[in-house]
Scaffold this active site. Structure first.
Site, PDB file in Angstrom:
ATOM      1  N   ALA A 156     -31.938 -27.385  25.243  1.00  0.00           N
ATOM      2  CA  ALA A 156     -31.111 -26.873  24.857  1.00  0.00           C
ATOM      3  C   ALA A 156     -31.152 -25.087  25.119  1.00  0.00           C
ATOM      4  O   ALA A 156     -29.757 -23.889  25.011  1.00  0.00           O
ATOM      5  CB  ALA A 156     -30.737 -26.773  23.237  1.00  0.00           C
ATOM      6  N   SER A 210     -16.463   8.192  24.400  1.00  0.00           N
ATOM      7  CA  SER A 210     -16.732   9.485  23.786  1.00  0.00           C
ATOM      8  C   SER A 210     -16.579   9.247  22.469  1.00  0.00           C
ATOM      9  O   SER A 210     -16.108   9.643  21.645  1.00  0.00           O
ATOM     10  CB  SER A 210     -15.414  10.212  24.275  1.00  0.00           C
ATOM     11  OG  SER A 210     -13.910   9.100  23.674  1.00  0.00           O
ATOM     12  N   SER A 268     -22.340 -12.700  23.348  1.00  0.00           N
ATOM     13  CA  SER A 268     -21.527 -13.193  23.141  1.00  0.00           C
ATOM     14  C   SER A 268     -21.323 -14.383  24.903  1.00  0.00           C
ATOM     15  O   SER A 268     -20.608 -13.477  25.051  1.00  0.00           O
ATOM     16  CB  SER A 268     -20.797 -14.174  22.220  1.00  0.00           C
ATOM     17  OG  SER A 268     -20.140 -15.675  22.608  1.00  0.00           O
ATOM     18  N   ARG A 295      -8.797  -2.209  19.025  1.00  0.00           N
ATOM     19  CA  ARG A 295      -8.335  -1.242  20.341  1.00  0.00           C
ATOM     20  C   ARG A 295      -8.319  -2.443  21.887  1.00  0.00           C
ATOM     21  O   ARG A 295      -7.221  -1.170  22.419  1.00  0.00           O
ATOM     22  CB  ARG A 295     -10.330  -1.038  21.165  1.00  0.00           C
ATOM     23  CG  ARG A 295     -10.771   0.302  19.955  1.00  0.00           C
ATOM     24  CD  ARG A 295     -12.149   0.269  20.517  1.00  0.00           C
ATOM     25  NE  ARG A 295     -12.885   1.611  19.726  1.00  0.00           N
ATOM     26  CZ  ARG A 295     -12.635   2.966  20.181  1.00  0.00           C
ATOM     27  NH1 ARG A 295     -11.447   3.493  21.127  1.00  0.00           N
ATOM     28  NH2 ARG A 295     -13.293   4.111  19.547  1.00  0.00           N
ATOM     29  N   GLY A 345     -29.320 -25.934  29.481  1.00  0.00           N
ATOM     30  CA  GLY A 345     -29.615 -26.008  28.612  1.00  0.00           C
ATOM     31  C   GLY A 345     -27.690 -25.248  29.195  1.00  0.00           C
ATOM     32  O   GLY A 345     -26.385 -25.969  27.820  1.00  0.00           O
ATOM     33  N   ASP A 398     -20.056 -29.214  19.709  1.00  0.00           N
ATOM     34  CA  ASP A 398     -21.676 -29.310  20.269  1.00  0.00           C
ATOM     35  C   ASP A 398     -22.042 -30.743  20.876  1.00  0.00           C
ATOM     36  O   ASP A 398     -23.029 -30.961  21.107  1.00  0.00           O
ATOM     37  CB  ASP A 398     -22.159 -28.602  19.644  1.00  0.00           C
ATOM     38  CG  ASP A 398     -22.380 -27.016  19.070  1.00  0.00           C
ATOM     39  OD1 ASP A 398     -22.479 -26.967  20.257  1.00  0.00           O
ATOM     40  OD2 ASP A 398     -22.481 -26.152  17.833  1.00  0.00           O
ATOM     41  N   GLN A 431     -19.611 -27.939  25.939  1.00  0.00           N
ATOM     42  CA  GLN A 431     -18.609 -27.112  24.137  1.00  0.00           C
ATOM     43  C   GLN A 431     -17.618 -26.453  24.371  1.00  0.00           C
ATOM     44  O   GLN A 431     -17.378 -26.780  23.686  1.00  0.00           O
ATOM     45  CB  GLN A 431     -19.491 -27.491  23.821  1.00  0.00           C
ATOM     46  CG  GLN A 431     -20.656 -26.236  23.643  1.00  0.00           C
ATOM     47  CD  GLN A 431     -19.749 -24.627  23.488  1.00  0.00           C
ATOM     48  OE1 GLN A 431     -19.359 -24.881  22.282  1.00  0.00           O
ATOM     49  NE2 GLN A 431     -20.176 -23.165  23.987  1.00  0.00           N
ATOM     50  N   LYS A 440     -21.080 -21.568  10.852  1.00  0.00           N
ATOM     51  CA  LYS A 440     -20.735 -22.784  11.070  1.00  0.00           C
ATOM     52  C   LYS A 440     -21.071 -23.584  10.173  1.00  0.00           C
ATOM     53  O   LYS A 440     -19.510 -24.791  10.038  1.00  0.00           O
ATOM     54  CB  LYS A 440     -21.779 -23.947  12.144  1.00  0.00           C
ATOM     55  CG  LYS A 440     -21.579 -23.435  13.761  1.00  0.00           C
ATOM     56  CD  LYS A 440     -22.739 -23.748  14.225  1.00  0.00           C
ATOM     57  CE  LYS A 440     -22.219 -23.271  16.242  1.00  0.00           C
ATOM     58  NZ  LYS A 440     -23.019 -24.072  17.533  1.00  0.00           N
ATOM     59  N   ASN A 484     -18.108 -26.248  15.075  1.00  0.00           N
ATOM     60  CA  ASN A 484     -17.295 -25.034  15.840  1.00  0.00           C
ATOM     61  C   ASN A 484     -16.388 -24.196  16.460  1.00  0.00           C
ATOM     62  O   ASN A 484     -16.293 -23.399  17.261  1.00  0.00           O
ATOM     63  CB  ASN A 484     -18.911 -24.685  16.829  1.00  0.00           C
ATOM     64  CG  ASN A 484     -18.565 -26.265  18.112  1.00  0.00           C
ATOM     65  OD1 ASN A 484     -17.761 -27.071  17.562  1.00  0.00           O
ATOM     66  ND2 ASN A 484     -19.151 -25.696  19.262  1.00  0.00           N
TER      67      ASN A 484
HETATM   68  P1  NAP Z   1     -32.044 -22.750  14.336  1.00  0.00           P
HETATM   69  O1  NAP Z   1     -31.257 -23.154  13.802  1.00  0.00           O
HETATM   70  O2  NAP Z   1     -32.428 -21.385  13.597  1.00  0.00           O
HETATM   71  O3  NAP Z   1     -33.027 -23.607  15.136  1.00  0.00           O
HETATM   72  C1  NAP Z   1     -34.194 -22.920  15.352  1.00  0.00           C
HETATM   73  C2  NAP Z   1     -34.966 -23.939  15.274  1.00  0.00           C
HETATM   74  O4  NAP Z   1     -36.726 -24.139  16.398  1.00  0.00           O
HETATM   75  C3  NAP Z   1     -36.063 -24.726  14.349  1.00  0.00           C
HETATM   76  O5  NAP Z   1     -36.436 -25.738  14.196  1.00  0.00           O
HETATM   77  C4  NAP Z   1     -36.948 -23.409  14.570  1.00  0.00           C
HETATM   78  O6  NAP Z   1     -37.953 -24.629  13.783  1.00  0.00           O
HETATM   79  C5  NAP Z   1     -37.767 -23.350  15.667  1.00  0.00           C
HETATM   80  N1  NAP Z   1     -38.741 -22.618  16.025  1.00  0.00           N
HETATM   81  C6  NAP Z   1     -38.311 -20.985  15.985  1.00  0.00           C
HETATM   82  N2  NAP Z   1     -39.485 -20.319  16.398  1.00  0.00           N
HETATM   83  C7  NAP Z   1     -40.345 -21.267  16.807  1.00  0.00           C
HETATM   84  C8  NAP Z   1     -42.359 -21.375  17.445  1.00  0.00           C
HETATM   85  N3  NAP Z   1     -42.030 -20.191  17.643  1.00  0.00           N
HETATM   86  N4  NAP Z   1     -42.119 -22.436  17.898  1.00  0.00           N
HETATM   87  C9  NAP Z   1     -41.828 -23.096  16.402  1.00  0.00           C
HETATM   88  N5  NAP Z   1     -40.349 -24.147  16.611  1.00  0.00           N
HETATM   89  C10 NAP Z   1     -39.650 -22.492  16.603  1.00  0.00           C
HETATM   90  O7  NAP Z   1     -31.500 -22.287  15.707  1.00  0.00           O
HETATM   91  P2  NAP Z   1     -30.420 -23.389  17.196  1.00  0.00           P
HETATM   92  O8  NAP Z   1     -28.997 -23.483  16.324  1.00  0.00           O
HETATM   93  O9  NAP Z   1     -30.775 -25.153  16.209  1.00  0.00           O
HETATM   94  O10 NAP Z   1     -30.409 -23.079  18.142  1.00  0.00           O
HETATM   95  C11 NAP Z   1     -31.720 -23.299  18.693  1.00  0.00           C
HETATM   96  C12 NAP Z   1     -32.072 -22.879  20.235  1.00  0.00           C
HETATM   97  O11 NAP Z   1     -30.918 -23.842  20.990  1.00  0.00           O
HETATM   98  C13 NAP Z   1     -31.320 -21.456  20.808  1.00  0.00           C
HETATM   99  O12 NAP Z   1     -31.686 -21.258  21.713  1.00  0.00           O
HETATM  100  C14 NAP Z   1     -29.375 -21.602  20.497  1.00  0.00           C
HETATM  101  O13 NAP Z   1     -29.268 -21.293  21.361  1.00  0.00           O
HETATM  102  C15 NAP Z   1     -29.869 -23.325  21.601  1.00  0.00           C
HETATM  103  N6  NAP Z   1     -28.255 -23.253  21.680  1.00  0.00           N
HETATM  104  C16 NAP Z   1     -27.995 -24.105  22.829  1.00  0.00           C
HETATM  105  C17 NAP Z   1     -26.434 -24.762  22.932  1.00  0.00           C
HETATM  106  C18 NAP Z   1     -26.223 -24.842  24.029  1.00  0.00           C
HETATM  107  O14 NAP Z   1     -24.799 -25.089  23.973  1.00  0.00           O
HETATM  108  N7  NAP Z   1     -26.595 -24.886  25.109  1.00  0.00           N
HETATM  109  C19 NAP Z   1     -26.014 -25.286  20.971  1.00  0.00           C
HETATM  110  C20 NAP Z   1     -26.212 -25.100  20.309  1.00  0.00           C
HETATM  111  C21 NAP Z   1     -28.142 -23.867  20.805  1.00  0.00           C
HETATM  112  P3  NAP Z   1     -38.725 -24.385  11.865  1.00  0.00           P
HETATM  113  O15 NAP Z   1     -37.548 -25.098  11.416  1.00  0.00           O
HETATM  114  O16 NAP Z   1     -39.718 -24.431  11.681  1.00  0.00           O
HETATM  115  O17 NAP Z   1     -38.170 -22.984  11.901  1.00  0.00           O
END
Ligand code: NAP
Length: 505
Positions: free
Chosen positions: A430, A193, A229, A172, A453, A314, A460, A278, A299
């Site tokens: 983060a 629509s 996003s 589009r 964050g 990143d 990035q 990624k 990324n």
């Molecule tokens: P991911 O690969 O899915 O990893 C998630 C992490 O969070 C794992 O270590 C997981 O632990 C942990 N986790 C999730 N739920 C939890 C809970 N209830 N209690 C304890 N630990 C928990 O995700 P990711 O890519 O690393 O991203 C993580 C966060 O960073 C997101 O919010 C993302 O938006 C943010 N981020 C921000 C930027 C930035 O530019 N600011 C860049 C990248 C990411 P387990 O291994 O035990 O599941």
């Protein structure tokens, strides 16, 4: 051209919508199947813009319930009244008496798929000699868009061609690049629509639709999901500020390798890559820069001399945001060298940071809910690891949360007990949605130095922009856009929550 479909019922709503349409569109479409009982002649008199008259049956995605002869009579009335356009389906076209003053759009809709023989569909419509051919399909895969681009490239008549659905959004927006006659846009959210229709506001202020030409370079973010996003907001604004003829789109992708190879036909100049692609994207690239290879994730992708190069911004961005908060390097010496850094989480974000922190000479401990994953990340780096219960056990100068705890919608959660926060400690978060998480609020109250964050996210994106354009990124603008967009989203969420609460009482 941009065409706005009008689907609001009352005269008052219609007049309001026509005024609004005159501001944002070139053409309006009166959807007679929505505008129950409205006469084409009266509608024509109201319209400040050229109008398309359309009346869709249920089988064409419309609301018309009446007899076919009445439907055709309504469309004929529009022709006889001198409407600029009338749109009639391919099987019904013979029932209409055409007049020179009215351009006839003959249309075909497919609500299931984009068939492989879409060229055949096109030929069938074109044989009826319409003034404009309209072929609308449904994108089940993002690669379906390519069939419509090919159709437009080889079109022999003025042609409207795009795919419906979220995976079809790019067709589009890019229809202008490939010579499409017009695109449809909703006046506001909720007034679409057809599925996947952007709003006119998005076409103008996000994608700068009217400035797209055959030469416009294409960039975009690959992810799944991708609808929320921030990257299209930040990068379209930055590309525009730099005066570049470019548009940046969200690509909702299922199979990243097939997508990147297929879209080489567009071609796309640069990609941002986000979850969950990624790692897999690396298989589609000609070269991966050493840091990205070491981290095991890409990324950022840039096309140079026809070759696709992958990198990872990143890592550099996260370390850069931290160094900035710590006053930057002094000569060669990093302020992180020798500091005790506790990294919470062991997912993609943690992986990018861990490599960077190690390079800065930080003393690193990785703690994660699933300790085995912390071990998997820590072992090759030769750093400490453990479960989250170890938080607070040893010295910590810099505490970094890379878990998703605290992210919308669970905004009141924090993984760090308040007692673990001490004055002077640096706390890096983060999560950027919300901008100020519970952890950041607690850290501020405890007298810590905080890094949000948002700083990481902006940096990035800025480094991606620089990789694609070889120009300095407009960081101030990028930050303003992120903050503004997130603030608007947070306000919208509290409005929705507020109206839900007031509705319940
Ligand atoms: P991911 O690969 O899915 O990893 C998630 C992490 O969070 C794992 O270590 C997981 O632990 C942990 N986790 C999730 N739920 C939890 C809970 N209830 N209690 C304890 N630990 C928990 O995700 P990711 O890519 O690393 O991203 C993580 C966060 O960073 C997101 O919010 C993302 O938006 C943010 N981020 C921000 C930027 C930035 O530019 N600011 C860049 C990248 C990411 P387990 O291994 O035990 O599941």
């Amino acid at each position: 051209m941009i065409c706005v479909p009008l689907v609001s019922g009352s005269r008052q709503e219609l007049e309001r919508d026509l005024r609004e349409a005159a501001r944002v569109a070139d053409v309006v479409e009166f959807r007679l199947d929505y505008l129950g009982g409205a006469r084409p002649r009266e509608l024509l008199a109201l319209s400040p813009l050229p109008a398309i008259f359309t009346c869709r049956r249920g089988s064409d995605g419309g609301r018309w319930q009446g007899r076919e002869s009445d439907r055709l009579a309504l469309l004929q009335e529009a022709v006889d009244a001198g409407a600029a356009y009338v749109d009639v389906e391919v099987d019904a076209a013979a029932g209409l008496r055409r007049r020179p003053a009215t351009m006839t759009i003959i249309s075909s809709h497919n609500f299931e798929e984009t068939p492989e023989d879409v060229e055949e569909v096109y030929a069938r419509v074109a044989r009826l000699q319409p003034d404009v051919v309209k072929v609308v399909t449904t994108a089940r895969d993002i690669l379906d868009n390519l069939r419509l681009f090919r159709l437009l490239k080889h079109a022999v008549l003025p042609t409207i061609a795009f795919a419906m659905g979220e995976r079809g959004l790019v067709s589009r927006v890019l229809t202008r690049k490939f010579g499409g006659y017009l695109t449809f846009a909703a006046l506001r959210r909720g007034a679409e629509s057809a599925p996947g229709q952007p709003t006119a506001e998005e076409l103008h202020s996000l994608y700068h639709y009217r400035e797209i030409t055959a030469q416009t370079a294409v960039f975009g973010v690959i992810g799944n999901p991708i609808g929320h996003s921030l990257s299209p907001h930040i990068h379209n604004a930055a590309l525009r500020q730099a005066g570049l003829d470019a548009v940046y789109l969200p690509f909702l992708v299922d199979d990243v390798v097939k997508f990147v190879r297929g879209f080489a036909a567009v071609p796309v100049t640069g990609y941002s890559v986000t979850l969950p692609h990624k790692v897999a994207v690396m298989q589609a690239l000609d070269e991966v820069e050493p840091t990205a290879r070491e981290i095991g994730a890409v990324n950022t992708v840039v096309r140079r001399d026809g070759r696709l190069l992958g990198s990872n911004t990143d890592c550099t961005a996260a370390v850069g945001a931290l160094l900035g908060a710590l006053g930057g390097r002094v000569g060669d010496r990093s302020p992180l060298a020798g500091k005790s850094v506790v990294l919470l989480g062991a997912g993609g974000a943690a992986r990018a940071l861990a490599f960077g922190l190690r390079r800065e000479g930080a003393g690193l401990t990785i703690l994660n809910r699933t300790a085995a994953k912390a071990e998997e990340l820590a072992r090759p780096l030769g750093v400490e690891w453990g479960g989250l219960e170890r938080l607070g056990e040893s010295r910590c100068d810099v505490l970094i949360n890379t878990t998703s705890v605290g992210m919308f919608p669970r905004v009141d959660e924090s993984i760090v007990p308040r007692a673990a926060l001490r004055p002077g400690m640096v706390v890096f978060e983060a999560v950027y949605n919300p901008m100020k998480t519970r952890l950041l609020r607690d850290a501020e109250a405890a007298g810590c130095l905080t890094v949000s964050g948002v700083d990481w996210f902006v940096e990035q994106a800025a480094l991606q922009f620089e990789a694609w354009t070889d120009r300095p990124a407009p960081r101030g603008l990028m930050r303003d856009i992120v903050v503004r967009t997130l603030t608007e989203r947070e306000a919208e969420r509290s409005r929705t929550a507020g109206s839900r609460t007031s509705g319940a009482t």
